[in-house]
Write an enzyme that holds these catalytic residues in place. Structure first.
Site, PDB file in Angstrom:
ATOM      1  CB  ALA A  99       5.741   3.573  19.107  1.00 48.72           C
ATOM      2  N   GLY A 142       1.054   4.222  17.924  1.00 46.34           N
ATOM      3  CA  GLY A 142       0.341   5.046  19.302  1.00 46.34           C
ATOM      4  C   GLY A 142       0.542   6.006  19.627  1.00 46.34           C
ATOM      5  CD  GLU A 145      -1.559   1.697  21.068  1.00 49.11           C
ATOM      6  OE1 GLU A 145       0.077   2.166  20.630  1.00 49.11           O
ATOM      7  OE2 GLU A 145      -1.952   0.472  21.594  1.00 49.11           O
ATOM      8  CD  GLU A 165       0.021   0.063  16.494  1.00 45.12           C
ATOM      9  OE1 GLU A 165      -1.222  -0.283  15.223  1.00 45.12           O
ATOM     10  OE2 GLU A 165      -0.410   0.727  16.788  1.00 45.12           O
TER      11      GLU A 165
HETATM   12  N1  CAA Z   1       8.006   5.970  13.772  1.00 50.19           N
HETATM   13  C1  CAA Z   1       9.391   7.309  12.833  1.00 50.19           C
HETATM   14  N2  CAA Z   1       8.877   8.098  12.044  1.00 50.19           N
HETATM   15  C2  CAA Z   1       7.865   7.889  11.869  1.00 50.19           C
HETATM   16  C3  CAA Z   1       7.246   7.848  11.609  1.00 50.19           C
HETATM   17  C4  CAA Z   1       6.926   6.628  12.945  1.00 50.19           C
HETATM   18  N3  CAA Z   1       6.195   6.019  13.631  1.00 50.19           N
HETATM   19  N4  CAA Z   1       5.720   8.450  11.403  1.00 50.19           N
HETATM   20  C5  CAA Z   1       6.436   8.807  10.525  1.00 50.19           C
HETATM   21  N5  CAA Z   1       7.417   9.264  10.787  1.00 50.19           N
HETATM   22  C6  CAA Z   1       9.309   9.909   9.507  1.00 50.19           C
HETATM   23  C7  CAA Z   1       9.340   9.044   8.351  1.00 50.19           C
HETATM   24  O1  CAA Z   1      10.051   8.194   8.023  1.00 50.19           O
HETATM   25  C8  CAA Z   1       9.608  10.590   7.355  1.00 50.19           C
HETATM   26  O2  CAA Z   1      11.154  10.822   8.184  1.00 50.19           O
HETATM   27  P1  CAA Z   1      11.917  11.191   7.176  1.00 50.19           P
HETATM   28  O3  CAA Z   1      11.421  11.992   6.421  1.00 50.19           O
HETATM   29  O4  CAA Z   1      13.183  10.868   7.612  1.00 50.19           O
HETATM   30  O5  CAA Z   1      12.241   9.862   5.764  1.00 50.19           O
HETATM   31  C9  CAA Z   1       9.025  11.465   8.235  1.00 50.19           C
HETATM   32  O6  CAA Z   1       8.703  10.663   9.895  1.00 50.19           O
HETATM   33  C10 CAA Z   1       8.048  12.211   7.097  1.00 50.19           C
HETATM   34  O7  CAA Z   1       6.841  11.043   7.260  1.00 50.19           O
HETATM   35  P2  CAA Z   1       6.439  10.043   5.755  1.00 50.19           P
HETATM   36  O8  CAA Z   1       7.426  10.331   4.529  1.00 50.19           O
HETATM   37  O9  CAA Z   1       6.074   8.653   5.611  1.00 50.19           O
HETATM   38  O10 CAA Z   1       5.103  11.681   5.279  1.00 50.19           O
HETATM   39  P3  CAA Z   1       4.089  10.870   4.651  1.00 50.19           P
HETATM   40  O11 CAA Z   1       2.804  11.790   4.605  1.00 50.19           O
HETATM   41  O12 CAA Z   1       4.055  10.101   2.935  1.00 50.19           O
HETATM   42  O13 CAA Z   1       3.313   9.525   5.284  1.00 50.19           O
HETATM   43  C11 CAA Z   1       2.328   8.713   7.296  1.00 50.19           C
HETATM   44  C12 CAA Z   1       2.395   9.884   6.745  1.00 50.19           C
HETATM   45  C13 CAA Z   1       0.567   8.032   6.288  1.00 50.19           C
HETATM   46  C14 CAA Z   1       1.757   9.067   9.126  1.00 50.19           C
HETATM   47  C15 CAA Z   1       3.696   7.503   6.864  1.00 50.19           C
HETATM   48  O14 CAA Z   1       4.562   8.145   7.976  1.00 50.19           O
HETATM   49  C16 CAA Z   1       3.384   6.203   8.180  1.00 50.19           C
HETATM   50  O15 CAA Z   1       2.899   5.400   7.636  1.00 50.19           O
HETATM   51  N6  CAA Z   1       3.861   6.036   9.792  1.00 50.19           N
HETATM   52  C17 CAA Z   1       3.837   4.509  10.541  1.00 50.19           C
HETATM   53  C18 CAA Z   1       2.795   5.041  10.218  1.00 50.19           C
HETATM   54  C19 CAA Z   1       2.202   3.880  12.632  1.00 50.19           C
HETATM   55  O16 CAA Z   1       3.030   2.442  11.325  1.00 50.19           O
HETATM   56  N7  CAA Z   1       2.657   3.814  13.100  1.00 50.19           N
HETATM   57  C20 CAA Z   1       2.605   3.491  13.905  1.00 50.19           C
HETATM   58  C21 CAA Z   1       3.324   2.681  14.640  1.00 50.19           C
HETATM   59  S1  CAA Z   1       4.237   1.651  16.086  1.00 50.19           S
HETATM   60  C22 CAA Z   1       3.610   1.527  17.296  1.00 50.19           C
HETATM   61  O17 CAA Z   1       3.200   2.609  17.666  1.00 50.19           O
HETATM   62  C23 CAA Z   1       3.413   0.956  18.255  1.00 50.19           C
HETATM   63  C24 CAA Z   1       2.435   1.170  19.451  1.00 50.19           C
HETATM   64  O18 CAA Z   1       1.583   0.346  19.715  1.00 50.19           O
HETATM   65  C25 CAA Z   1       2.778   1.627  20.467  1.00 50.19           C
END
Ligand code: CAA
Length: 251
Positions: A99, A142, A145, A165
């Site tokens: 998400a 998400g 999911e 999460e």
């Molecule tokens: N939401 C919003 N933006 C996101 C995102 C997310 N879930 N995941 C990645 N992005 C964005 C980053 O902010 C970044 O944007 P900017 O260039 O503007 O800074 C861009 O995508 C690229 O991401 P990274 O620079 O972080 O790329 P990376 O290769 O270094 O890392 C990753 C990749 C490991 C996937 C890392 O981006 C990450 O950990 N993302 C979050 C994953 C996460 O926590 N997901 C769960 C979300 S909560 C949820 O989903 C609740 C639910 O149950 C529905």
């Protein structure tokens, strides 16, 4: 839903690149173009509804607009008599990284609970035609999911599944705590949800046991909303956006 470790390359363009699809895509929208997804009919008989998530800069993070569009595309394919099955995919790098954290960062408990946040995502699991997730790259939160809402998952070699999460101070809110248990078994599901660790396609190929899904999902949604009343959830998401380590205070 079942994890199948079969190459997703059959379903993805060779590079997984969105522009290649865009150039050939016949957009399949009753009301104009989609902003966050590419939609077309594929296959020899044009009978496969194909939805490609297309927010490459955000690793296909599932913002509200994107999930609304997915719902619209599913509605259209469901009533299209020519379509026999539907494929949802992303790119080589990311099926979906979860998400949209930036959208969620400042949401309150009242907003989440009152608006039943994420409830509309469930449309993916109620479509009356088989839905296949073709997954490569990140399928996190998400994104994992969303894949598990589909009937079958074809996972490519670069697929990484995870429910991270907890690292944001919240819990899965779109069925992860329920469907992951069925998909990979209780022990691995607990480990993934409690540590945020990712698994690859081979590790995902495990099996399952049954609980009452609807009830579990309902409870999970309420607990997910409740995390939006905590300081740690706010800190976890703010730390992600500010690209720093979260400092959790257990409150
Ligand atoms: N939401 C919003 N933006 C996101 C995102 C997310 N879930 N995941 C990645 N992005 C964005 C980053 O902010 C970044 O944007 P900017 O260039 O503007 O800074 C861009 O995508 C690229 O991401 P990274 O620079 O972080 O790329 P990376 O290769 O270094 O890392 C990753 C990749 C490991 C996937 C890392 O981006 C990450 O950990 N993302 C979050 C994953 C996460 O926590 N997901 C769960 C979300 S909560 C949820 O989903 C609740 C639910 O149950 C529905």
């Amino acid at each position: 839903m079942a994890f199948l470790c079969r190459s997703a390359a059959l379903l993805l363009k060779p590079s997984g690149a969105a522009p290649a699809v865009l150039s050939t895509a016949r957009l399949y929208s009753s009301g104009g173009q989609y902003e966050y997804i590419l939609v077309e009919k594929r296959g020899e008989k044009n009978n496969v509804g194909f939805i490609q998530l297309n927010r490459p800069k955000a690793l296909n993070a599932l913002c509200d607009g994107l999930m609304k569009e997915v719902g619209q595309a599913l509605d259209a394919f469901e009533v299209d008599g020519d379509v026999g099955a539907i494929v949802i995919t992303g790119s080589d790098r990311a099926f979906a990284a979860g998400a949209d954290i930036k959208e969620m960062q400042n949401r309150t408990f009242q907003e989440c609970y009152g608006g039943n946040f994420l409830a509309h995502w469930n449309r993916v699991s109620t479509v009356k035609k088989p839905v296949i997730a073709a997954v490569n790259g990140f399928a996190l939160g998400g994104g994992c999911e969303l894949a598990m809402m589909c009937d079958i998952i074809y996972a490519g070699e670069k697929a990484q599944f995870g429910q991270p999460e907890i690292l944001l101070g919240t819990i899965p809110g779109a069925g992860g705590t329920q469907r992951l248990t069925r998909a990979v078994g209780k022990s691995l599901a607990m480990e993934m949800v409690l540590t945020g660790d990712k698994i690859n396609a081979q590790e995902a190929k495990q099996s399952a046991f049954e609980l009452t899904l609807a009830e579990g999902n309902r409870l999970e949604k309420r607990l997910f909303h409740a995390t939006f009343a905590t300081d740690d959830r706010k800190e976890g998401m703010t730390a992600f956006v500010e690209k720093r380590k979260a400092s959790f205070q257990d409150k």
